[in-house]
Motif scaffolding. Structure first.
Motif, PDB file in Angstrom:
ATOM      1  N   ILE A 319       0.752  -1.140   0.049  1.00  9.66           N
ATOM      2  CA  ILE A 319      -0.062   0.156  -0.213  1.00  9.66           C
ATOM      3  C   ILE A 319       0.801   1.340   0.039  1.00  9.66           C
ATOM      4  CG2 ILE A 319      -1.697   1.225   1.338  1.00  9.66           C
ATOM      5  CD1 ILE A 319      -3.040  -1.380   2.284  1.00  9.66           C
ATOM      6  N   LEU A 320       1.874   1.407   0.841  1.00  7.09           N
ATOM      7  CA  LEU A 320       2.877   2.645   0.822  1.00  7.09           C
ATOM      8  C   LEU A 320       3.795   2.430  -0.101  1.00  7.09           C
ATOM      9  CD1 LEU A 320       3.428   2.309   4.978  1.00  7.09           C
ATOM     10  CD2 LEU A 320       1.645   3.685   3.653  1.00  7.09           C
ATOM     11  N   SER A 321       4.001   1.646  -1.070  1.00  6.39           N
ATOM     12  CA  SER A 321       4.730   1.834  -2.158  1.00  6.39           C
ATOM     13  C   SER A 321       4.117   2.484  -3.224  1.00  6.39           C
ATOM     14  CB  SER A 321       5.360   0.575  -2.521  1.00  6.39           C
ATOM     15  OG  SER A 321       4.075  -0.374  -2.958  1.00  6.39           O
ATOM     16  N   LYS A 322       2.782   2.709  -3.199  1.00  6.86           N
ATOM     17  CA  LYS A 322       1.935   3.170  -4.412  1.00  6.86           C
ATOM     18  C   LYS A 322       1.826   4.801  -4.444  1.00  6.86           C
ATOM     19  CE  LYS A 322       1.034  -0.947  -5.978  1.00  6.86           C
ATOM     20  NZ  LYS A 322       1.408  -1.384  -7.230  1.00  6.86           N
ATOM     21  N   PRO A 323       2.369   5.480  -5.474  1.00  8.56           N
ATOM     22  CA  PRO A 323       2.381   6.899  -5.504  1.00  8.56           C
ATOM     23  C   PRO A 323       0.910   7.395  -5.604  1.00  8.56           C
ATOM     24  CG  PRO A 323       3.681   6.054  -7.170  1.00  8.56           C
ATOM     25  CD  PRO A 323       3.434   4.719  -6.482  1.00  8.56           C
ATOM     26  N   PRO A 324      -0.263   6.713  -5.932  1.00  5.18           N
ATOM     27  CA  PRO A 324      -1.429   7.370  -5.814  1.00  5.18           C
ATOM     28  C   PRO A 324      -1.799   7.344  -4.323  1.00  5.18           C
ATOM     29  CG  PRO A 324      -1.419   5.724  -7.602  1.00  5.18           C
ATOM     30  CD  PRO A 324      -0.022   5.752  -7.035  1.00  5.18           C
ATOM     31  N   VAL A 325      -1.231   6.324  -3.377  1.00  4.03           N
ATOM     32  CA  VAL A 325      -1.748   6.364  -2.003  1.00  4.03           C
ATOM     33  C   VAL A 325      -1.051   7.572  -1.415  1.00  4.03           C
ATOM     34  CG1 VAL A 325      -1.376   5.049   0.131  1.00  4.03           C
ATOM     35  CG2 VAL A 325      -1.891   3.914  -1.748  1.00  4.03           C
ATOM     36  N   TRP A 326      -0.027   8.033  -1.807  1.00  6.99           N
ATOM     37  CA  TRP A 326       0.731   9.042  -1.218  1.00  6.99           C
ATOM     38  C   TRP A 326       0.122  10.425  -1.726  1.00  6.99           C
ATOM     39  CZ3 TRP A 326       3.445   9.018   3.015  1.00  6.99           C
ATOM     40  CH2 TRP A 326       4.047   7.821   3.350  1.00  6.99           C
ATOM     41  N   ALA A 327      -0.496  10.303  -2.967  1.00  7.66           N
ATOM     42  CA  ALA A 327      -1.377  11.553  -3.515  1.00  7.66           C
ATOM     43  C   ALA A 327      -2.480  11.754  -2.490  1.00  7.66           C
ATOM     44  CB  ALA A 327      -1.587  11.345  -5.006  1.00  7.66           C
ATOM     45  N   LEU A 328      -3.099  10.569  -2.216  1.00  3.18           N
ATOM     46  CA  LEU A 328      -4.485  10.638  -1.473  1.00  3.18           C
ATOM     47  C   LEU A 328      -3.891  11.289  -0.085  1.00  3.18           C
ATOM     48  CD1 LEU A 328      -6.500   7.460  -1.732  1.00  3.18           C
ATOM     49  CD2 LEU A 328      -7.141   9.938  -1.707  1.00  3.18           C
ATOM     50  N   ILE A 329      -2.795  10.746   0.601  1.00  2.00           N
ATOM     51  CA  ILE A 329      -2.400  11.378   1.928  1.00  2.00           C
ATOM     52  C   ILE A 329      -2.136  12.800   2.052  1.00  2.00           C
ATOM     53  CG2 ILE A 329      -0.699  10.773   3.693  1.00  2.00           C
ATOM     54  CD1 ILE A 329      -0.409   7.939   2.690  1.00  2.00           C
ATOM     55  N   VAL A 330      -1.163  13.159   0.894  1.00  2.00           N
ATOM     56  CA  VAL A 330      -0.876  14.436   1.026  1.00  2.00           C
ATOM     57  C   VAL A 330      -1.981  15.567   0.613  1.00  2.00           C
ATOM     58  CG1 VAL A 330       0.579  16.023  -0.365  1.00  2.00           C
ATOM     59  CG2 VAL A 330       1.664  13.967   0.354  1.00  2.00           C
ATOM     60  N   SER A 331      -2.518  15.244  -0.357  1.00  2.00           N
ATOM     61  CA  SER A 331      -4.109  15.795  -0.506  1.00  2.00           C
ATOM     62  C   SER A 331      -5.018  16.137   0.410  1.00  2.00           C
ATOM     63  CB  SER A 331      -4.718  15.379  -1.971  1.00  2.00           C
ATOM     64  OG  SER A 331      -3.791  15.213  -2.842  1.00  2.00           O
ATOM     65  N   HIS A 332      -5.114  14.852   1.180  1.00  2.00           N
ATOM     66  CA  HIS A 332      -6.095  15.025   2.312  1.00  2.00           C
ATOM     67  C   HIS A 332      -5.714  15.852   3.148  1.00  2.00           C
ATOM     68  CE1 HIS A 332      -9.486  12.077   3.959  1.00  2.00           C
ATOM     69  NE2 HIS A 332      -9.550  13.316   4.500  1.00  2.00           N
ATOM     70  N   PHE A 333      -4.313  15.942   3.666  1.00  2.00           N
ATOM     71  CA  PHE A 333      -3.872  16.948   4.463  1.00  2.00           C
ATOM     72  C   PHE A 333      -3.936  18.439   4.146  1.00  2.00           C
ATOM     73  CE2 PHE A 333      -0.487  19.606   6.263  1.00  2.00           C
ATOM     74  CZ  PHE A 333      -0.484  19.325   7.592  1.00  2.00           C
ATOM     75  N   CYS A 334      -3.675  18.642   2.830  1.00  4.46           N
ATOM     76  CA  CYS A 334      -3.805  20.148   2.150  1.00  4.46           C
ATOM     77  C   CYS A 334      -5.370  20.427   2.475  1.00  4.46           C
ATOM     78  CB  CYS A 334      -3.385  20.087   0.842  1.00  4.46           C
ATOM     79  SG  CYS A 334      -1.554  19.834   0.680  1.00  4.46           S
ATOM     80  N   HIS A 335      -6.060  19.470   1.940  1.00  5.22           N
ATOM     81  CA  HIS A 335      -7.820  19.809   2.156  1.00  5.22           C
ATOM     82  C   HIS A 335      -8.090  20.250   3.395  1.00  5.22           C
ATOM     83  CE1 HIS A 335     -11.939  18.370   2.118  1.00  5.22           C
ATOM     84  NE2 HIS A 335     -12.180  19.306   1.166  1.00  5.22           N
ATOM     85  N   ASN A 336      -7.922  19.159   4.222  1.00  7.21           N
ATOM     86  CA  ASN A 336      -8.393  19.510   5.518  1.00  7.21           C
ATOM     87  C   ASN A 336      -7.836  20.512   6.684  1.00  7.21           C
ATOM     88  OD1 ASN A 336      -9.747  16.912   5.288  1.00  7.21           O
ATOM     89  ND2 ASN A 336      -9.601  16.185   7.054  1.00  7.21           N
ATOM     90  N   TRP A 337      -6.714  20.996   5.990  1.00 12.88           N
ATOM     91  CA  TRP A 337      -6.240  22.013   6.772  1.00 12.88           C
ATOM     92  C   TRP A 337      -7.298  23.214   6.904  1.00 12.88           C
ATOM     93  CZ3 TRP A 337      -1.310  23.237   9.394  1.00 12.88           C
ATOM     94  CH2 TRP A 337      -0.920  24.391   9.653  1.00 12.88           C
ATOM     95  N   GLY A 338      -7.634  23.573   5.604  1.00 17.12           N
ATOM     96  CA  GLY A 338      -8.732  24.719   5.300  1.00 17.12           C
ATOM     97  C   GLY A 338     -10.256  24.313   5.726  1.00 17.12           C
ATOM     98  N   THR A 339     -10.359  23.156   5.540  1.00 10.24           N
ATOM     99  CA  THR A 339     -11.826  22.576   6.039  1.00 10.24           C
ATOM    100  C   THR A 339     -11.930  22.723   7.446  1.00 10.24           C
ATOM    101  OG1 THR A 339     -11.950  21.163   3.974  1.00 10.24           O
ATOM    102  CG2 THR A 339     -13.473  20.875   6.142  1.00 10.24           C
ATOM    103  N   PHE A 340     -11.233  22.153   8.209  1.00  9.59           N
ATOM    104  CA  PHE A 340     -11.121  22.259   9.894  1.00  9.59           C
ATOM    105  C   PHE A 340     -11.180  23.648  10.547  1.00  9.59           C
ATOM    106  CE2 PHE A 340     -10.137  17.587   9.731  1.00  9.59           C
ATOM    107  CZ  PHE A 340     -11.313  17.136  10.053  1.00  9.59           C
TER     108      PHE A 340
END
Length: 514
Positions: A319-340
């Motif tokens: 799971i952690l070797s897949k670039p799309p997984v890390w794209a999800l993780i980084v994008s989720h962080f960036c999104h939730n900073w503003g949302t919360f």
């Protein structure tokens, strides 16, 4: 025309022997006339022909009788089939309409209502914190600490909740979460009066309960909802969060003015018991476990859902070797900073900057969340329509998430240029409205790339999102002590832009984990 009417209209003879035998009788005169030579040998040949004719006629009669018998048997079968269809129609008409409603959408609506309660119980603190801080003399840094304490517990159960849901089933996990956070909500007034440390612990405990909700919901919907309905179902469930914010922000000021700030926590928490009773009675972790599910719907779900086999082990390294997984993780962080930040600090922004009173702050906050509820469902419909038209899932996810990042970034930059409270509220509504397109972007992507591990994957990416909530909420209090609201929004805009780049470079809508 019925089978019996068909038989009546058919001219099959019921007593054919006389007719056939009459036709088959030999004619001695014809024998004498047709004989080529009027001799005993010629007549004998004709009699032989007559005998052969009788045999053939008897064979024809036997064939006709066999066909007639077969047709009568067919009519009997048709009559019994018609009776069966009629009885089935009577049975369908006897079933109430609410029992014929698709069960998968019952599950979706129950998840929607759970998320409604989730945000009602979460945002009530953002309103109640104003009279509470006045009563207990809390400064902005302390308020930021209290708001962020929720995320301490929320962070702990993201991955654990995903593993738990993928292994034991989403029904148990989501039911546990609602009961847990409802109890913690009811204990909040008591803890606040006992002291700040007790309040921080109870808020963290509340976060533990709400932390399992998203992974559990994602696990359930991956088993219940066909791929073609994914964006719409997730958009509806997540719009429950927005409507929960609307409900909490709208009713909290009224309850505080009428009964005091503790009433908000007591009244909202009691709704969890009602939901839990319905959940126990109606919900199942998968359609295979539901004994009341109609066969037609079960076939539709089983043949069109990707997630079928239960998870026994989690391939973390893969799971952690897949670039799309890390794209999800980084994008989720960036999104939730503003949302919360918007979720927890907006009432304070309206109160301090726009000079709205407590009631107006709560009511004005409703508009952006209503916009998000509408936009989330609109985005879900658009996404599913684009996929059904042949556009690739990858392209659809990138389009929707780009709107979810660049829209809020643009409108937040306009807040420093507006001069009236009405325009500020409008910018905030547009910011959060475009943010809601993320529900058809990154929030739908977990089931796209890893349907069997969707609960774990959402827990993993949402852990990053919760860290953004913890740091962003606490950092906002620090920034406000040393800076201004413009600085708060600038940080959010920068992270939105980072998320846009990462998402478009590395995300995919194709399945990468089986």
């Amino acid at each position: 025309m019925s089978f019996r009417a068909l038989l009546s209209s058919s001219n099959f003879p019921k007593s054919p022997p006389e007719t056939i035998s009459t036709r088959a009788k030999p004619n001695p005169t014809r024998c004498l006339i047709r004989s080529p030579v009027n001799s005993p040998h010629g007549c004998r040949l004709s009699r032989l022909s007559a005998t052969e004719g009788r045999r053939r006629s008897g064979k024809v009669y036997a064939d006709v009788r066999e066909i007639a018998d077969s047709l009568r048997e067919l009519v009997k079968f048709g009559d019994s089939l018609s009776d069966a269809v009629a009885s089935e129609d009577d049975l369908d008409s006897a079933v109430p309409w609410w029992e014929q409603f698709p069960k998968r959408w019952v599950i979706v609506i129950l998840c929607f209502s759970a998320f409604l309660l989730c945000n009602m119980d979460r945002v009530n603190m953002s309103i109640a914190i104003l009279p509470m801080s006045a009563e207990f003399n809390w400064n902005p840094a302390t308020v930021g600490l209290i708001q962020s304490s929720f995320f301490w517990g929320y962070l702990l159960t993201q991955i654990a909740g995903g593993i738990w849901a993928d292994t034991v089933g989403g029904k148990t996990v989501l039911g546990f979460g609602v009961v847990w956070w409802s109890i913690a909500t009811a204990l909040t007034p008591v803890a606040a009066k006992l002291g700040l440390p007790f309040l921080l612990v109870v808020r963290a405990f509340m976060g533990i309960g709400e932390g399992v909700a998203m992974p559990a919901m994602n696990n359930i919907l991956s088993k219940w909802v066909p791929v073609a309905e994914r964006s719409r179902s997730l958009a509806l469930v997540y719009s429950g969060m927005y409507l929960g914010s609307v409900t909490g922000l709208a009713f909290s000021p009224f309850l505080i003015h009428q009964f005091g700030w503790p009433s908000v926590f007591y009244s909202f928490s009691s709704l969890g018991t009602v939901w839990f009773a319905l959940w126990l009675n109606k919900a199942y972790s998968s359609p295979i476990e539901d004994p009341e599910l109609l066969p037609q719907e079960k076939k539709l779900i089983v043949t069109n859902c990707i997630s079928k086999q239960p998870v026994k082990t989690i391939p973390w390294k893969l799971i952690l070797s897949k670039p799309p997984v890390w794209a999800l993780i980084v994008s989720h962080f960036c999104h939730n900073w503003g949302t919360f930040i918007l979720l927890t600090w907006m009432p304070t922004y309206y109160h301090q900057v726009l000079k709205f009173n407590l009631t107006d702050s709560g009511l004005i906050c409703v508009l952006p969340w209503l916009t998000m509820a509408f936009s989330a469902n609109l985005g879900g419909w658009i996404a599913d329509t684009l996929v059904s038209k042949g556009l690739s899932v990858t392209t659809v996810r990138k389009i929707m998430q780009s709107i979810g990042f660049l829209g809020p970034a643009f409108f937040l930059t306009q807040l420093s240029h507006v001069n009236s409270p009405a325009m500020a509220v409008l910018c905030m509504a547009c910011s959060q409205g475009t943010d809601a397109f993320s529900q058809s972007g990154l929030y739908s992507n977990h089931q796209d790339i890893a349907p069997r591990y969707s609960g774990v994957l959402l827990g993993l990416s949402n852990t990053a999102g919760v860290l953004a909530g913890v740091f962003g909420t606490a950092a906002t209090g620090y920034i406000l002590q040393h800076g201004s609201w413009d600085n708060v929004f600038e940080v959010s805009v920068g992270l939105y832009l980072v998320g846009t780049v990462v998402w478009n470079l590395f995300s995919t809508g194709e399945k990468i984990l089986d």
